[in-house]
Write a protein that holds these residues in place. Structure first.
Motif, PDB file in Angstrom:
ATOM      1  N   ASN A 298      45.931  33.807 -32.676  1.00 55.46           N
ATOM      2  CA  ASN A 298      44.877  34.357 -33.528  1.00 55.46           C
ATOM      3  C   ASN A 298      44.041  35.355 -32.744  1.00 55.46           C
ATOM      4  O   ASN A 298      43.026  35.837 -33.227  1.00 55.46           O
ATOM      5  CB  ASN A 298      44.025  33.241 -34.146  1.00 55.46           C
ATOM      6  N   GLN A 300      41.979  35.128 -30.613  1.00 62.79           N
ATOM      7  CA  GLN A 300      40.622  34.733 -30.241  1.00 62.79           C
ATOM      8  C   GLN A 300      40.627  33.385 -29.552  1.00 62.79           C
ATOM      9  O   GLN A 300      41.481  32.544 -29.822  1.00 62.79           O
ATOM     10  CB  GLN A 300      39.743  34.619 -31.494  1.00 62.79           C
ATOM     11  N   ARG A 301      39.637  33.207 -28.712  1.00 62.79           N
ATOM     12  CA  ARG A 301      39.380  31.885 -28.149  1.00 62.79           C
ATOM     13  C   ARG A 301      37.996  31.470 -28.592  1.00 62.79           C
ATOM     14  O   ARG A 301      37.660  31.716 -29.751  1.00 62.79           O
ATOM     15  CB  ARG A 301      39.593  31.897 -26.649  1.00 62.79           C
ATOM     16  N   VAL A 306      40.923  36.947 -26.888  1.00 60.28           N
ATOM     17  CA  VAL A 306      41.660  36.479 -25.706  1.00 60.28           C
ATOM     18  C   VAL A 306      41.931  37.675 -24.787  1.00 60.28           C
ATOM     19  O   VAL A 306      41.762  37.604 -23.578  1.00 60.28           O
ATOM     20  CB  VAL A 306      42.981  35.793 -26.123  1.00 60.28           C
TER      21      VAL A 306
HETATM   22 MG    MG Z   1      43.139  31.463 -30.179  1.00 64.37          MG
END
Ligand code: MG
Ligand code: TPP
Length: 926
Positions: A298, A300-301, A306
């Protein structure tokens, strides 16, 4: 196009609008036309027509002869280019496109519309769990956006791939991403496995009727979760070794060969943990085609992207491909296929590869017009490709990880792939479906509350049959038992053998009658000097020959077998190798040659304590995972255990792993010469927090025998969910015979090893020693008796942890039962009649004995090894740390002085006589 594919494609037209690339963005852009000058410059002299011809000829090869031939031609072209002096840049990357082209997609076998409805209900209930929990108790936590992004990845698995354990089939194992747990619970709710009340008490496990644990914790939900996954990075590594251990069991004939798979779902941010990718070459080397990673990309973290400035998917692709994995990228949904088909020049794929993840994330939150301008707008020709599509349609271009057909195709290819592990890199949107409440936004990971409009919007988007008013109460929603949704969901799981996840213990208890086996070690070494490590290896050798246990023992070692004198086992039981031994070992003519074998029993893991621990976990939980009582014995340099891989040990505890951890070359002063990074004075303290771990610091062979024998009985006969940590030393000395029946004392943590023979003296002391420091206490006993007339008894303290746990338990019980006869802690009982000064000496830090001193009859003097180690010999180290026999004697005298039993002058003289420098540097800080 084959008929099946055409049918497949046709269905995409009826796909629901809800699963779209971008959300209902509010930014309206005036949409300037694309600027042709933003083109990546092409090398001088490159002729578009020529490029076109090359591409077309490849297409025609593909069509007429298939992908293998096409691959071969490309390989030859590459070789030819190299020979012709072209220095081709190395890249393990493929274009930023789906690995499986639309025309090779299999027919989706399910009812896509029904599956979407079920998935929507699961989405709703997962969200409801978190929102409700946080309404009841502010900040109780929980995650919405992780599952929101991964729902399709899981649902395709649940409906079509994850096979349950049945009496006939061992089942697939699935490592669920920890933060996706609300979705897994929500599904179990629809399946009728979890009540609404349980869901209501998500993260409030102590409420009446019980609740649900935040993340997968087998300790807390032993009938449900199998693998603790939430400390990120552990599960990828554990799953690799699990898949490898499954093969080990097959190769050793302990379980039938099956096509069961190990699935591990991870976050893209999680892959930054070194453990995540740290063992991927093992998986390809071992050809673990029973292993499938699904990385939920996705982009994102928790805090943000990311790789805002790069492309995490491409980065992972090259890492995995470079490591020899089969990589399947699932980037674009079906809506992209017709556009890609129109793009005969490959411009779109090229454009897809140009954006960095930060830009992609922005596209997610922006409008269709923005997508047109900023994505397609880079080239007039790209704009033309999407000219017929309104902005709204651009907004609805789904990503691959949200398209069940694309995900199904990838999973099918993965389970059918032979010879290599597969990683699926699936592009998704974090917080998918949350719209303004967080979809694609940097804050989405922490989103736990939705306002009324946001809830209503989510409800509408996923078609949950709740009116505006009901919806804001966020009730759990389960359709009637006879609804087609529930019927379908159940039927799918029935077809796949039952429900997942589900943990059960299926192994049969051992008889564990091993008195004969261990008896030899009760008798001592008859003067022969051996170390406790050697004694242990002797026991291991015998256990490996035992008719009941022999086959079940799994010796694990991270490249230290020679350190521990285990090399004789190479020959006798062999080192496991999935391919046997393809070479003649250099030492084949020696007795103890390095023998690798397909049915080898030792797991020689090389230099990876983390990997070895993962094997320990797989072997120590096989009683549940496979119904096989494998008994792991993992021996390692004790300093590189708790200090380095404590998080895995904690996970092992959560997982109810059974087995023995052996901390070899233990003790700050017992491992001589190695210095501060090797000399372990910490591990017994670091073992304290693990509740179901029994930790022992034995001094003699018979103590080890008693502990191991009892451990096997408790774990494998009585089925206790405990495991053991035993420290072993490399200092050789004569092993005495067991002094009477002290088994109980050994197991409880202490027993009197040698009482003073001086029955007359009024000066008394009790000396507590452990491990090899026990021998220093014995020497001190002689000094005290002979030089100072002090009659001292010597005790072997095998486990301060056991004494502490027992005492705390008694204390607690007494507090809660003030009217009843108080329980007396074991240490208090044992020392009830022990007179005189109390002195403990340990090779670990002083807090270890000190923590039990309050239950002793009097003040305790503690000697320990706080401070950095030194590269030195044993005796010098013991002097330096002030734990040798002289310091023990001095401590006893000083205690007696404080009690007014002897004059200070006696102590002063003793310091001199014993050759102690009172001004020596303080070992703690020097
Ligand atoms: Mg993620
Ligand atoms: C070892 C460890 N460090 C930190 C965390 C806290 N944490 C939980 S989720 C998360 C972000 C996860 O991002 P990603 O792996 O990309 O998963 P996603 O939720 O995006 O699917 C972090 C930092 C953790 N659980 N484990």
């Amino acid at each position: 196009m084959p008929q099946a594919n055409r049918m497949n494609r046709d269905r995409s037209d009826v796909m629901n609008n809800e699963e779209a690339l971008v959300n209902n963005g509010t930014t309206v852009n005036n949409g300037t036309t694309a600027d042709n000058e933003t083109h990546i410059p092409v090398p001088h002299g490159l002729d578009d027509l020529e490029v076109q011809e090359w591409l077309e000829s490849l297409d025609s090869v593909l069509e007429s002869s298939g992908p293998e031939v096409a691959t071969e031609i490309l390989e030859r072209l590459r070789a030819h280019a190299t020979v012709s002096g072209i220095d081709l840049p190395f890249s393990a990357n493929t274009p930023y496109a789906n690995t499986i082209p639309a025309r090779l997609e299999p027919l989706f076998p399910g009812d896509q519309e029904l599956e979407r409805r079920i998935k929507s209900l699961i989405r709703w209930n997962a969200l409801a769990m978190v929102v409700r929990a946080n309404r009841v108790e502010h900040n109780i936590g929980g995650h919405i956006s992780t599952f929101a992004s991964a729902a399709t990845l899981y649902e395709v698995g649940f409906n079509h791939f994850f096979r349950a354990r049945t009496p006939e089939f061992e089942g697939d194992t699935v490592y669920f991403q920890g933060h996706a747990s609300p979705g897994i619970y929500a599904r179990a709710f629809l399946e009728g496995r979890l009540s609404a009340q349980k869901l209501e008490n998500f993260r409030r496990e102590l409420k009446p009727g019980g609740g649900l644990s935040s993340y997968p914790h087998p300790w807390l939900m032993p009938d449900f979760w199998e693998f603790p996954t939430v400390s990120m990075g552990l599960s990828p590594l554990m799953s690799i070794y699990q898949a490898r251990f499954n093969r080990y069991l097959e190769d050793r004939g302990l379980k039938p060969v099956t096509d069961a798979k190990v699935w591990a779902f991870l976050g893209d941010g999680e892959t930054d943990e070194p453990e995540s990718l740290g063992a991927i070459t093992l998986a390809s080397r071992e050809k673990l085609d029973n292993l499938i990673f699904v990385v939920n990309c996705n982009l994102q973290r928790l805090d943000g992207p990311v790789r805002g400035n790069g492309q995490i998917i491409q980065e992972l692709e090259s890492a995995f491909r470079g490591a020899g994995w089969n990589v399947i990228k699932v980037l674009w949904g079906s809506e992209w296929d017709p556009i890609l088909e129109r793009d005969t020049e490959g411009l779109l794929v090229k454009r897809m590869g140009e954006l960095v993840d930060g830009e992609y994330q922005k596209l997610v939150v922006e409008s269709g017009a923005y997508v047109r301008q900023h994505f397609f707008g880079s080239d007039q020709r790209l704009l033309q490709l999407v000219e017929p599509l309104p902005d709204e349609a651009l907004r609805r271009l789904r990503l691959g990880g949200h398209d069940p057909r694309k995900v199904y195709a990838a999973y099918k290819a993965a389970v059918e792939h032979k010879g290599r592990p597969t990683v699926i890199l699936a592009r998704t949107i974090k917080g998918y479906g949350l719209g303004e409440a967080g979809e694609g936004k940097n804050v989405t990971h922490q989103q736990k509350k939705l306002n009324e409009e946001e809830l209503q919007e989510f409800r509408s988007r996923f078609g949950i049959p709740l009116n505006d008013q009901d919806c804001i109460e966020v009730p759990f929603y389960r359709p009637a038992e006879d609804s087609i949704e529930i019927q379908y969901l159940r039927a799918r799981r029935e077809a796949l053998g039952g429900y997942v996840p589900k943990r059960s213990v299926r192994s049969q208890p051992l008889v564990a009658d091993h008195d004969e086996l261990f008896k030899e070690f009760y008798e001592g070494s008859e003067g022969r000097e051996v170390s406790t490590t050697m004694a242990y290896v002797g026991m291991l050798r015998k256990m490996l020959r035992d008719p009941e246990m022999g086959k079940l023992i799994v010796p694990i070692v991270p490249d230290e077998a020679r350190t521990f004198g285990m090399e004789s086992l190479f020959r006798t039981v062999g080192i496991y190798s999935s391919v046997g031994q393809r070479y003649e070992p250099v030492d084949v003519n020696t007795l103890l040659y390095y023998k690798e074998a397909k049915d080898g029993q030792i797991l020689e893991e090389g230099i990876t304590e983390a990997g070895s621990m993962a094997s320990f976990i797989a072997a120590g939980s096989a009683y549940a995972t496979h119904g096989i009582n494998t008994i792991p014995f993992f021996i390692y340099y004790s300093m590189f255990g708790f200090q380095r891989i404590a998080d895995f040990i904690w996970a092992a505890a959560d997982m109810r792993t059974r087995g023995f951890l052996l901390g070899g070359t233990a003790g700050r002063t017992t491992l001589s010469g190695e210095g501060l990074q090797h000399q372990d004075g910490n591990s017994h303290v670091l073992a304290l927090p693990v509740p179901n771990l029994r930790a022992y610091d034995p001094a003699f062979a018979y103590e080890i025998a008693v502990i191991i024998q009892d451990g096997i009985r408790r774990m494998y006969k009585d089925g206790e969910n405990i495991f053991y940590y035993i420290t072993l030393m490399n200092e050789p000395y004569a092993m005495p015979p067991m002094p009477g029946d002290v088994k109980d004392g050994i197991l409880h943590g202490m027993y009197k090893f040698r009482a003073s023979e001086n029955k007359k003296s009024k000066l008394r002391a009790q000396l507590f020693g452990s491990g090899s420091i026990l021998r220093e206490a014995l020497q001190a006993q002689d000094i005290l008796d002979q030089k100072y007339g002090v009659a001292a008894d010597v005790w072997s303290v095998t486990s301060y942890k056991a004494l502490y746990t027992d005492a705390v338990e008694s204390e607690r019980w007494n507090r809660l039962h003030p009217n009843e006869k108080p329980r007396v802690p074991y240490v208090t009982q044992t020392l009830a009649d022990a007179p005189g000064a109390l002195v403990a000496a340990t090779d670990y830090i002083k807090t270890l004995p000190t923590m039990v001193s309050k239950w002793m009859p009097r003040r305790l003097a503690t000697l320990g090894t706080d401070g950095f180690g030194r590269s030195e010999g044993r005796q010098s180290l013991r002097e330096f740390f002030e734990v040798d026999h002289r310091f023990i004697a001095l401590a006893a005298l000083h205690e007696l002085q404080q009690d007014g039993k002897i004059e200070p002058s006696v102590v002063t003289k003793a310091i001199k006589d014993l050759g102690i420098d009172p001004e020596k540097p303080n070992p703690v800080i020097s």
